[in-house]
Scaffold this active site. Structure first.
Site, PDB file in Angstrom:
ATOM      1  N   THR A  56     -11.177  -0.907 -10.509  1.00  0.00           N
ATOM      2  CA  THR A  56     -11.088  -1.520  -9.176  1.00  0.00           C
ATOM      3  C   THR A  56     -11.292  -0.378  -8.173  1.00  0.00           C
ATOM      4  O   THR A  56     -11.339   0.798  -8.574  1.00  0.00           O
ATOM      5  CB  THR A  56      -9.689  -2.138  -8.913  1.00  0.00           C
ATOM      6  OG1 THR A  56      -8.753  -1.051  -8.769  1.00  0.00           O
ATOM      7  CG2 THR A  56      -9.226  -3.061 -10.021  1.00  0.00           C
ATOM      8  N   TYR A  88       4.088   7.636  -7.228  1.00  0.00           N
ATOM      9  CA  TYR A  88       3.517   6.405  -7.788  1.00  0.00           C
ATOM     10  C   TYR A  88       4.312   5.978  -9.018  1.00  0.00           C
ATOM     11  O   TYR A  88       4.747   4.834  -9.133  1.00  0.00           O
ATOM     12  CB  TYR A  88       2.047   6.633  -8.143  1.00  0.00           C
ATOM     13  CG  TYR A  88       1.378   5.403  -8.682  1.00  0.00           C
ATOM     14  CD1 TYR A  88       0.971   4.376  -7.834  1.00  0.00           C
ATOM     15  CD2 TYR A  88       1.160   5.240 -10.046  1.00  0.00           C
ATOM     16  CE1 TYR A  88       0.369   3.227  -8.318  1.00  0.00           C
ATOM     17  CE2 TYR A  88       0.549   4.103 -10.540  1.00  0.00           C
ATOM     18  CZ  TYR A  88       0.151   3.099  -9.678  1.00  0.00           C
ATOM     19  OH  TYR A  88      -0.440   1.965 -10.174  1.00  0.00           O
ATOM     20  N   THR A 120      -9.165   2.715  -8.708  1.00  0.00           N
ATOM     21  CA  THR A 120      -9.525   3.757  -9.669  1.00  0.00           C
ATOM     22  C   THR A 120     -10.846   4.433  -9.323  1.00  0.00           C
ATOM     23  O   THR A 120     -11.099   5.543  -9.768  1.00  0.00           O
ATOM     24  CB  THR A 120      -9.635   3.180 -11.098  1.00  0.00           C
ATOM     25  OG1 THR A 120     -10.286   1.925 -11.050  1.00  0.00           O
ATOM     26  CG2 THR A 120      -8.283   3.033 -11.727  1.00  0.00           C
ATOM     27  N   ASP A 158      -2.948  -9.736   2.701  1.00  0.00           N
ATOM     28  CA  ASP A 158      -3.414  -8.350   2.583  1.00  0.00           C
ATOM     29  C   ASP A 158      -3.474  -7.765   3.995  1.00  0.00           C
ATOM     30  O   ASP A 158      -3.383  -8.496   4.987  1.00  0.00           O
ATOM     31  CB  ASP A 158      -4.812  -8.317   1.936  1.00  0.00           C
ATOM     32  CG  ASP A 158      -5.125  -6.991   1.229  1.00  0.00           C
ATOM     33  OD1 ASP A 158      -5.166  -6.979  -0.015  1.00  0.00           O
ATOM     34  OD2 ASP A 158      -5.325  -5.971   1.929  1.00  0.00           O
ATOM     35  N   ASP A 183       1.221  -7.009   6.269  1.00  0.00           N
ATOM     36  CA  ASP A 183       1.558  -5.660   5.826  1.00  0.00           C
ATOM     37  C   ASP A 183       2.852  -5.792   5.025  1.00  0.00           C
ATOM     38  O   ASP A 183       3.920  -6.036   5.605  1.00  0.00           O
ATOM     39  CB  ASP A 183       1.742  -4.737   7.037  1.00  0.00           C
ATOM     40  CG  ASP A 183       2.121  -3.313   6.632  1.00  0.00           C
ATOM     41  OD1 ASP A 183       2.447  -3.081   5.443  1.00  0.00           O
ATOM     42  OD2 ASP A 183       2.100  -2.432   7.518  1.00  0.00           O
ATOM     43  N   VAL A 184       2.775  -5.641   3.710  1.00  0.00           N
ATOM     44  CA  VAL A 184       3.952  -5.903   2.876  1.00  0.00           C
ATOM     45  C   VAL A 184       5.048  -4.862   3.049  1.00  0.00           C
ATOM     46  O   VAL A 184       6.154  -5.049   2.535  1.00  0.00           O
ATOM     47  CB  VAL A 184       3.583  -6.025   1.371  1.00  0.00           C
ATOM     48  CG1 VAL A 184       2.626  -7.174   1.129  1.00  0.00           C
ATOM     49  CG2 VAL A 184       3.058  -4.709   0.815  1.00  0.00           C
ATOM     50  N   LYS A 203       6.804   2.674  -9.409  1.00  0.00           N
ATOM     51  CA  LYS A 203       6.412   1.623 -10.356  1.00  0.00           C
ATOM     52  C   LYS A 203       7.493   1.407 -11.414  1.00  0.00           C
ATOM     53  O   LYS A 203       7.701   0.287 -11.886  1.00  0.00           O
ATOM     54  CB  LYS A 203       5.073   1.974 -11.007  1.00  0.00           C
ATOM     55  CG  LYS A 203       3.891   1.925 -10.045  1.00  0.00           C
ATOM     56  CD  LYS A 203       3.653   0.511  -9.524  1.00  0.00           C
ATOM     57  CE  LYS A 203       2.399   0.399  -8.685  1.00  0.00           C
ATOM     58  NZ  LYS A 203       2.144  -0.987  -8.233  1.00  0.00           N
TER      59      LYS A 203
HETATM   60  N1  LIG Z   1      -6.445  -0.464 -11.170  1.00  0.00           N
HETATM   61  C1  LIG Z   1      -5.603   0.127 -12.027  1.00  0.00           C
HETATM   62  O1  LIG Z   1      -6.016   0.907 -12.920  1.00  0.00           O
HETATM   63  C2  LIG Z   1      -4.120  -0.145 -11.938  1.00  0.00           C
HETATM   64  C3  LIG Z   1      -3.307   0.273 -13.000  1.00  0.00           C
HETATM   65  C4  LIG Z   1      -1.943   0.041 -12.926  1.00  0.00           C
HETATM   66  C5  LIG Z   1      -1.410  -0.611 -11.822  1.00  0.00           C
HETATM   67  N2  LIG Z   1      -2.220  -0.996 -10.809  1.00  0.00           N
HETATM   68  C6  LIG Z   1      -1.607  -1.670  -9.662  1.00  0.00           C
HETATM   69  O2  LIG Z   1      -2.259  -2.894  -9.433  1.00  0.00           O
HETATM   70  C7  LIG Z   1      -2.113  -3.255  -8.061  1.00  0.00           C
HETATM   71  C8  LIG Z   1      -3.461  -3.676  -7.512  1.00  0.00           C
HETATM   72  O3  LIG Z   1      -4.312  -2.585  -7.603  1.00  0.00           O
HETATM   73  P1  LIG Z   1      -5.906  -2.719  -7.639  1.00  0.00           P
HETATM   74  O4  LIG Z   1      -6.353  -1.917  -8.777  1.00  0.00           O
HETATM   75  O5  LIG Z   1      -6.305  -4.135  -7.514  1.00  0.00           O
HETATM   76  O6  LIG Z   1      -6.246  -1.886  -6.311  1.00  0.00           O
HETATM   77  P2  LIG Z   1      -7.102  -2.240  -5.010  1.00  0.00           P
HETATM   78  O7  LIG Z   1      -7.103  -0.997  -4.212  1.00  0.00           O
HETATM   79  O8  LIG Z   1      -8.406  -2.844  -5.404  1.00  0.00           O
HETATM   80  O9  LIG Z   1      -6.238  -3.371  -4.280  1.00  0.00           O
HETATM   81  C9  LIG Z   1      -5.038  -3.089  -3.598  1.00  0.00           C
HETATM   82  C10 LIG Z   1      -4.941  -4.022  -2.402  1.00  0.00           C
HETATM   83  O10 LIG Z   1      -3.674  -3.806  -1.777  1.00  0.00           O
HETATM   84  C11 LIG Z   1      -3.896  -3.897  -0.368  1.00  0.00           C
HETATM   85  N3  LIG Z   1      -2.837  -3.230   0.382  1.00  0.00           N
HETATM   86  C12 LIG Z   1      -2.645  -1.884   0.513  1.00  0.00           C
HETATM   87  N4  LIG Z   1      -1.607  -1.661   1.337  1.00  0.00           N
HETATM   88  C13 LIG Z   1      -1.146  -2.884   1.731  1.00  0.00           C
HETATM   89  C14 LIG Z   1      -0.095  -3.304   2.584  1.00  0.00           C
HETATM   90  N5  LIG Z   1       0.701  -2.413   3.218  1.00  0.00           N
HETATM   91  N6  LIG Z   1       0.104  -4.618   2.754  1.00  0.00           N
HETATM   92  C15 LIG Z   1      -0.689  -5.522   2.129  1.00  0.00           C
HETATM   93  N7  LIG Z   1      -1.714  -5.183   1.324  1.00  0.00           N
HETATM   94  C16 LIG Z   1      -1.929  -3.881   1.123  1.00  0.00           C
HETATM   95  C17 LIG Z   1      -5.263  -3.239  -0.164  1.00  0.00           C
HETATM   96  O11 LIG Z   1      -5.817  -3.577   1.102  1.00  0.00           O
HETATM   97  C18 LIG Z   1      -6.029  -3.779  -1.352  1.00  0.00           C
HETATM   98  O12 LIG Z   1      -6.675  -5.001  -1.040  1.00  0.00           O
HETATM   99  C19 LIG Z   1      -1.491  -2.045  -7.364  1.00  0.00           C
HETATM  100  O13 LIG Z   1      -0.107  -2.275  -7.182  1.00  0.00           O
HETATM  101  C20 LIG Z   1      -1.730  -0.914  -8.359  1.00  0.00           C
HETATM  102  O14 LIG Z   1      -0.753   0.089  -8.253  1.00  0.00           O
HETATM  103  C21 LIG Z   1      -3.569  -0.789 -10.832  1.00  0.00           C
END
Ligand SMILES: NC(=O)c1ccc[n+]([C@@H]2O[C@H](COP(=O)([O-])OP(=O)(O)OC[C@H]3O[C@@H](n4cnc5c(N)ncnc54)[C@H](O)[C@@H]3O)[C@@H](O)[C@H]2O)c1
Length: 267
Positions: free
Chosen positions: A196, A161, A199, A43, A69-70, A165
């Protein structure tokens, strides 16, 4: 004595989790550790990574934090190399890191477009490429990429977004077709609304604390999106990811899996 549930165990397996500092990634690292896997936690948030690694170690397995950093191909390749150096192999990779990039199509500027594609699409692409290269000679492996329920219906104001996706879904299906001959499975998940920081950030007050009234209102609204009348939690997605990375899903590849409470519309 053997059990049909043995296929869910991951002792001796090494898993890489991006986005491991928070939300779905942190929950996934915890579930994979509970299944017995060693976990490479990646992360950009070092404090969150430290918390996740401590939780994994508390589950009794090994973990390392690899600040990554991905959006940077070199850092993603270094993340995989760090896992191989520490644990000797890579069996499972989940590309979870991602973020919302709001904005209406007509207003999108190059910075927003490039950052959205850089994180949500290229970050997953780099992770998938590095995973396949690390796994192909061993003839086995599993990859899970995180797409979104946003691919199922258009919603105004989240264009970057949603289209990044959607690209992740096709990237995963194409990679599955190509990597099958190496014994590598590739799947995507399309989560529905999941509580999370992703959201809930918009529900914070300017001082960073949660606006409880706004939070409660949002939760009630979100429950209404599911015929079950409940809201998804990070663990709901993590348990699906665990299934897809374990041998329980040995016949599953090239698919988009949806844990979304039966949600058919967005907020
Ligand atoms: N929570 C939802 O409702 C939901 C729904 C559909 C899809 N998603 C997807 O699920 C995945 C995880 O989301 P989440 O809800 O756990 O969100 P979150 O914000 O809790 O976690 C995302 C993580 O990604 C990390 N991150 C951001 N940029 C980065 C980078 N450049 N390099 C490495 N790490 C990085 C952040 O530091 C964070 O720890 C995301 O891809 C999101 O689009 C979430």
């Amino acid at each position: 004595m053997s059990s049909p549930f043995d296929v869910y165990r991951m002792e001796g397996r090494v898993a890489v989790v991006t986005g491991a500092a928070s939300g779905i990634g942190a929950a996934t690292a915890g579930v994979l550790a509970a299944a017995g896997a060693s976990v490479v936690c990646a992360d950009i948030d070092p404090a969150g990574l430290a918390t996740t690694v401590a939780a994994v170690e508390a589950a009794g397995t090994r973990a390392i934090a690899v600040p990554t950093d991905v959006t940077r191909r070199d850092q993603v390749e270094a993340m995989i190399a760090a896992g191989v150096a520490e644990f000797g192999r890579i069996d499972a990779v989940c590309n979870i890191a991602g973020a919302m990039f709001p904005g209406r199509i007509e207003d999108l500027d190059d910075d927003t477009i490039d950052r959205g594609i850089g994180l949500n699409l290229k970050g997953v692409l780099y992770g998938t490429q590095a995973a396949i290269r690390a796994m192909k000679d061993q003839g086995s492996g599993a990859i899970v990429n995180v797409s979104s329920g946003a691919i199922d219906l258009p919603y105004a104001g989240i264009g970057v977004y949603a289209f990044t996706k959607a690209a992740v879904a096709m990237l995963s299906m194409t990679a599955a077709l190509e990597a099958g001959e190496y014994g590598i499975r590739v799947n995507a998940i399309a989560p529905g609304m999941t509580v999370t920081p992703f959201t809930t950030w918009r529900l914070n007050k300017p001082d960073g604390t949660i606006d409880q009234d706004a939070y409660d209102e949002f939760m009630e609204y979100s429950k209404g999106m599911s015929p079950l009348g409940i809201v998804g939690e990070a663990m709901d997605q993590a348990l699906l990811i665990h299934y897809l990375l374990s041998d329980a899903s040995k016949y599953a590849t090239g698919q988009i899996f949806r844990v979304n409470g039966g949600q058919t519309w967005a907020w």
